[in-house]
Each structure stands twice: as structure tokens, then as C-alpha cells.
Design an enzyme around this catalytic site. Structure first.
Site, short mmCIF file in Angstrom:
data_model
loop_
_atom_site.label_atom_id
_atom_site.label_comp_id
_atom_site.label_asym_id
_atom_site.label_seq_id
_atom_site.Cartn_x
_atom_site.Cartn_y
_atom_site.Cartn_z
N HIS A 43 45.59 42.53 38.85
CA HIS A 43 44.74 43.43 38.07
C HIS A 43 45.60 44.64 37.68
O HIS A 43 45.64 45.64 38.41
CB HIS A 43 43.53 43.87 38.88
CG HIS A 43 42.52 44.65 38.10
ND1 HIS A 43 41.18 44.63 38.39
CD2 HIS A 43 42.64 45.49 37.04
CE1 HIS A 43 40.52 45.41 37.55
NE2 HIS A 43 41.39 45.94 36.72
N GLU A 70 43.14 39.98 35.66
CA GLU A 70 41.89 40.71 35.58
C GLU A 70 42.12 42.05 34.88
O GLU A 70 43.23 42.59 34.93
CB GLU A 70 41.32 41.00 36.97
CG GLU A 70 41.00 39.79 37.81
CD GLU A 70 40.46 40.17 39.17
OE1 GLU A 70 40.63 41.36 39.56
OE2 GLU A 70 39.90 39.32 39.85
N HIS A 190 35.46 39.41 45.59
CA HIS A 190 35.27 40.78 46.09
C HIS A 190 34.76 40.74 47.52
O HIS A 190 33.65 40.30 47.80
CB HIS A 190 34.33 41.62 45.24
CG HIS A 190 34.56 43.10 45.42
ND1 HIS A 190 35.50 43.81 44.70
CD2 HIS A 190 34.00 43.98 46.27
CE1 HIS A 190 35.49 45.07 45.08
NE2 HIS A 190 34.60 45.20 46.05
#
Length: 237
Positions: A43, A70, A190
Site C-alpha cells: 500500500h 492497494e 484487516h
């Protein structure tokens, strides 16, 4: 079988704390694949507090499994996606200053934007995924926008798991089933961990992929990276 994509942001965080190139992000990604990971996730945030833009270009040269990038789909992110052409792009709604992704898209409100982005990714032949919560309307409009998959934000599941696993997973099962009904693949991520992953998998056996970073890298400090990856993979069988 649900694939394990290892998020290596935390490796870059440790490296950046001292500068230099230790630990080496590229080397860790290669090792994760060698130890059994079926994907690598990064990310790259605008402030480059962990994964840098250069890391993404370097990783593209070596990742042999699925490369998942991401990010918030601003101009910087979309240019990076176009340059690198990862196997999957996962769009998250968090603004640049947020600590970690902690909410899903309101896909109905953002339908025009998300439809345009999904079409751009389709033209690039990149699988598209959008980060959502368990609200069925958000999943419905993710499908209408033209995405290939959703990634279920599993933070609330992880928070509630210890107290009541069945209640914690209930909305996720309903969301995943609905996603399949409207033609979407299902990813999840997550705060998934060695403690809560097996139960989620047992309730949603058709998940395509889980992306795990913080807990996995933390476990690796005690168990070693190879052993940790194998343990997570075992839970996904």
C-alpha cells in the site's frame, strides 16, 4: 483454496525507521513467495511512510505470484498502476493522512467515480477490487460499478471475535454470499490473525484471497517468517 497474500508494509516501516536497506523489502517478498505465499500486497501511501514508489517498481521485477497494490485512487496511484500493471488493484477510500484503512467505500454515493476507475482497470487488464464493509448496498453498487471483487474490511470481525465469534462473523457470511450472488469475487483483510482466521475461513470457505500484514509480520518475530506463513496457509486449507 483461499490464497494468502502477505502485506509487506511493515517490513518497509522497519527499514524506514533507520534508513538504508535493512530489512530489504525485495528480499522479504522473494522469501515470502518461497515460503508459500501466493501473493504480495503493498500500500504505497503518498507520504511513503512505509512502501515507497520505488519499492513498487522494484517489486514488480521480482514478484512471481500475484502482485496486489492497494491505495486511494488519486492521479499518483493510477499512474503507478498503469506503469506497473499488477495482477490486482485494490481501491481503498482512506485519505492520505489516515493511519490505516479503517472503513469501506460508500459505493452508491461514489458510483460515478468508481465506475470510471473500474473501467480504467479493465482496459489495463488488471483485476479490480474495492474495499467495502458488510453493508449489502455497498456490495450491490460495487457490482454495478463493474468491479471484479470486493475486499471485506474485517476490522470489526477481529474486534468482536474474542467475545462472540458467531455474532462477529454473521454479517460477513451474509455479505460474502450476497457478493457471490451478484457476481463478485470475495477477498478479505484487516486485523486477520492466527487466532481468528480459521473461523472466518470455515464460515466463508469460498473466499478467493486474504491479505494479511501486521499480525503476520508480528508473529514472524517470534515464530520465524517461514513457519508463520506455513501456519497461516494451514488455517486456510
Amino acid at each position: 483454496m483461499t490464497k494468502l497474500s502477505v502485506n509487506i508494509n511493515k517490513i518497509a516501516t522497519i527499514r524506514n525507521a533507520r534508513g538504508g536497506d535493512v530489512p530489504n523489502v525485495v528480499r522479504v517478498a522473494i522469501d515470502c513467495e518461497r515460503f508459500g505465499a501466493e501473493g504480495i500486497t503493498v500500500h504505497p501511501r503518498p507520504d511513503e511512510r512505509h512502501i515507497t514508489t520505488q519499492d513498487v517498481y522494484d517489486l514488480k521485477k521480482v514478484v512471481q505470484t500475484e502482485f496486489n497494490i492497494e491505495g486511494y485512487p488519486d492521479t499518483r496511484y493510477m499512474k503507478l498502476i498503469e506503469d506497473v500493471r499488477p495482477e490486482q488493484a485494490t481501491l481503498v477510500p482512506d485519505p492520505p493522512g489516515v493511519l490505516t484503512s479503517n472503513a469501506g467505500w460508500e459505493t452508491k454515493k461514489q458510483l460515478e467515480l468508481l465506475s470510471d476507475l473500474a473501467q480504467q482497470l479493465k482496459q489495463l487488464n488488471i483485476r479490480s477490487s474495492v474495499f467495502v464493509d458488510t453493508n449489502l448496498e455497498n456490495i450491490e453498487f460495487a457490482a454495478k460499478a463493474g468491479f471484479d471483487r470486493i475486499e471485506l474490511y474485517t476490522g470489526p470481525y477481529a474486534e468482536q471475535y474474542a467475545e462472540n465469534p458467531d455474532r462477529a462473523v454473521d454479517l460477513y457470511v451474509k455479505a460474502a454470499v450476497f457478493a457471490k450472488e451478484v457476481g463478485l469475487g470475495v477477498n478479505a483483510g484487516h486485523d486477520l490473525s492466527l487466532e481468528n482466521l480459521k473461523f472466518l475461513k470455515s464460515k466463508i470457505p469460498f473466499m478467493d484471497e486474504v491479505s494479511i500484514g501486521h499480525a503476520l509480520i508480528s508473529d514472524a518475530l517470534y515464530l520465524g517468517l517461514e513457519n508463520t506463513i506455513q501456519r497461516y496457509k494451514f488455517l486456510l486449507k
